[in-house]
Design a protein around this motif. Structure first.
Motif, PDB file in Angstrom:
ATOM      1  N   ARG A 141       0.797  -1.228   0.000  1.00 15.36           N
ATOM      2  CA  ARG A 141       0.000   0.000   0.000  1.00 15.36           C
ATOM      3  C   ARG A 141       0.833   1.282   0.000  1.00 15.36           C
ATOM      4  N   LEU A 142       2.078   1.194   0.364  1.00 20.48           N
ATOM      5  CA  LEU A 142       2.958   2.345   0.249  1.00 20.48           C
ATOM      6  C   LEU A 142       4.377   1.796   0.211  1.00 20.48           C
ATOM      7  N   GLU A 143       4.996   1.745  -0.968  1.00 21.64           N
ATOM      8  CA  GLU A 143       6.293   1.104  -1.111  1.00 21.64           C
ATOM      9  C   GLU A 143       7.357   1.800  -0.273  1.00 21.64           C
ATOM     10  N   GLY A 144       8.381   1.022   0.095  1.00 19.15           N
ATOM     11  CA  GLY A 144       9.422   1.517   0.975  1.00 19.15           C
ATOM     12  C   GLY A 144      10.091   2.787   0.501  1.00 19.15           C
ATOM     13  N   LEU A 145      10.372   2.892  -0.793  1.00 19.79           N
ATOM     14  CA  LEU A 145      11.031   4.081  -1.316  1.00 19.79           C
ATOM     15  C   LEU A 145      10.136   5.304  -1.176  1.00 19.79           C
ATOM     16  N   GLU A 146       8.838   5.116  -1.416  1.00 15.45           N
ATOM     17  CA  GLU A 146       7.893   6.222  -1.275  1.00 15.45           C
ATOM     18  C   GLU A 146       7.773   6.633   0.183  1.00 15.45           C
ATOM     19  N   LEU A 147       7.740   5.649   1.075  1.00 21.56           N
ATOM     20  CA  LEU A 147       7.648   5.943   2.500  1.00 21.56           C
ATOM     21  C   LEU A 147       8.888   6.692   2.974  1.00 21.56           C
ATOM     22  N   CYS A 148      10.048   6.283   2.497  1.00 19.58           N
ATOM     23  CA  CYS A 148      11.302   6.971   2.832  1.00 19.58           C
ATOM     24  C   CYS A 148      11.225   8.438   2.409  1.00 19.58           C
ATOM     25  N   THR A 149      10.702   8.693   1.220  1.00 22.21           N
ATOM     26  CA  THR A 149      10.555  10.058   0.724  1.00 22.21           C
ATOM     27  C   THR A 149       9.647  10.870   1.632  1.00 22.21           C
ATOM     28  N   GLU A 150       8.532  10.276   2.076  1.00 20.50           N
ATOM     29  CA  GLU A 150       7.592  10.978   2.950  1.00 20.50           C
ATOM     30  C   GLU A 150       8.234  11.319   4.290  1.00 20.50           C
ATOM     31  N   ILE A 151       8.979  10.372   4.859  1.00 24.94           N
ATOM     32  CA  ILE A 151       9.618  10.601   6.154  1.00 24.94           C
ATOM     33  C   ILE A 151      10.696  11.672   6.046  1.00 24.94           C
ATOM     34  N   ARG A 152      11.430  11.663   4.945  1.00 23.28           N
ATOM     35  CA  ARG A 152      12.502  12.637   4.766  1.00 23.28           C
ATOM     36  C   ARG A 152      11.974  14.071   4.629  1.00 23.28           C
ATOM     37  N   LYS A 153      10.694  14.219   4.353  1.00 31.64           N
ATOM     38  CA  LYS A 153      10.122  15.566   4.285  1.00 31.64           C
ATOM     39  C   LYS A 153      10.084  16.217   5.660  1.00 31.64           C
ATOM     40  N   VAL A 154      10.065  15.390   6.715  1.00 30.52           N
ATOM     41  CA  VAL A 154       9.862  15.931   8.060  1.00 30.52           C
ATOM     42  C   VAL A 154      10.914  15.507   9.078  1.00 30.52           C
ATOM     43  N   SER A 155      11.818  14.594   8.722  1.00 28.89           N
ATOM     44  CA  SER A 155      12.736  14.080   9.735  1.00 28.89           C
ATOM     45  C   SER A 155      14.051  13.602   9.132  1.00 28.89           C
ATOM     46  N   ASP A 156      15.105  13.665   9.957  1.00 27.00           N
ATOM     47  CA  ASP A 156      16.424  13.173   9.570  1.00 27.00           C
ATOM     48  C   ASP A 156      16.812  11.906  10.323  1.00 27.00           C
ATOM     49  N   ILE A 157      15.850  11.248  10.966  1.00 27.52           N
ATOM     50  CA  ILE A 157      16.197  10.043  11.717  1.00 27.52           C
ATOM     51  C   ILE A 157      16.732   8.974  10.772  1.00 27.52           C
ATOM     52  N   PRO A 158      17.635   8.104  11.254  1.00 28.24           N
ATOM     53  CA  PRO A 158      18.210   7.068  10.390  1.00 28.24           C
ATOM     54  C   PRO A 158      17.147   6.109   9.843  1.00 28.24           C
ATOM     55  N   ILE A 159      17.269   5.800   8.563  1.00 27.31           N
ATOM     56  CA  ILE A 159      16.403   4.817   7.916  1.00 27.31           C
ATOM     57  C   ILE A 159      17.288   3.702   7.372  1.00 27.31           C
ATOM     58  N   LEU A 160      17.066   2.503   7.871  1.00 27.43           N
ATOM     59  CA  LEU A 160      17.858   1.348   7.471  1.00 27.43           C
ATOM     60  C   LEU A 160      16.990   0.435   6.622  1.00 27.43           C
ATOM     61  N   PHE A 161      17.327   0.311   5.338  1.00 35.22           N
ATOM     62  CA  PHE A 161      16.565  -0.532   4.423  1.00 35.22           C
ATOM     63  C   PHE A 161      16.986  -1.987   4.549  1.00 35.22           C
ATOM     64  N   VAL A 162      16.003  -2.884   4.498  1.00 32.94           N
ATOM     65  CA  VAL A 162      16.276  -4.315   4.373  1.00 32.94           C
ATOM     66  C   VAL A 162      15.449  -4.831   3.200  1.00 32.94           C
TER      67      VAL A 162
END
Length: 240
Positions: A59-80
């Motif tokens: 329903r919301l692919e990881g890359l798209e979700l990463c983009t949404e989070i990066r709009k508001v935060s710099d917390i580390p995102i670790l992809f698996v």
């Protein structure tokens, strides 16, 4: 205080394994989400120290979700991911991912990567910067969800608090009304964009000394709203 982690993975068994392993090693898993949309709600309700994000989130692919989070935060995102393609890895990094580990996971390696990312982020953003948003006359505590306006506590609803945090963490950035609605109300989809205007009005009533002449939250005609990052202590004191 234990470091907080959100896991985004649609594999229930994998999620349970990670929760058990990370909890054993001193982390607090505040959510094991099976969709990107659920993650947005978790993210706005908590202050995670890291997100473990699978690329194939329904329903919301990881890359798209990463983009949404990066709009508001710099917390580390670790992809698996089971993907080993270099193009996918490059895309993950270009969109704001901090690290990438291929499945099946070596849990000890994952743990070392998590600790390294959180340690690096804490050095870059000290505690007072990560958990406190401070502007002249206004203080927002992300860990306790409290707001002080001109020295007095402002009692905000959950959505009002989320809206204030989003704007205050991105000073001078103009957010379209539709974007604010999508980011804050994505998990519920109640009402419409007029909901944003009502919450902005209520928020101004609670944090602004002169709500009709706001210093913090400005309206950008024809566009949306922005938080005034240039507000000065002198200007505030002159109106006190």
């Amino acid at each position: 205080m234990r470091d907080k982690i959100i896991i985004v993975d649609d594999d229930d068994d994998h999620c349970k394994l990670l929760v058990q392993y990370l909890s054993k090693h001193g982390f607090e898993v505040i959510g094991c989400s099976y969709s990107g949309q659920d993650t947005i709600g978790l993210f706005h309700s908590h202050v995670p120290d890291l997100i473990i994000l699978d690329l194939l989130t329904p329903r919301l692919e990881g890359l798209e979700l990463c983009t949404e989070i990066r709009k508001v935060s710099d917390i580390p995102i670790l992809f698996v991911s089971t993907y080993a393609d270099d193009y996918v890895k490059i895309s993950a990094f270009n969109l704001g991912g901090d690290d990438y580990i291929s499945k099946p996971l070596n849990l000890d390696v994952l743990l070392a990567r998590i600790k390294a990312q959180i340690r690096r982020n804490k050095r870059a953003f000290p505690v007072n910067q990560r958990h406190l948003l401070q502007y002249p006359g206004l203080e927002v505590d992300l860990s306790t969800h409290t707001v002080l306006s001109y020295g007095k506590e402002a009692i905000l609803s959950t959505k009002e608090f989320q809206l204030l945090v989003l704007l205050a963490k991105n000073p001078n950035r103009v957010f379209h009304t539709e974007t604010l609605y999508d980011l804050i109300w994505r998990d519920s989809k109640l009402g419409d964009v007029r909901t944003v205007m009502v919450h902005i009005y209520n928020l101004r009533q609670k944090i602004e000394e002169q709500p009709h002449n706001p210093r913090y939250i400005h309206t950008v005609r024809g566009a949306g709203y922005k938080f005034n990052g240039a507000v000065s202590l002198t200007a505030i004191e002159s109106h006190s």
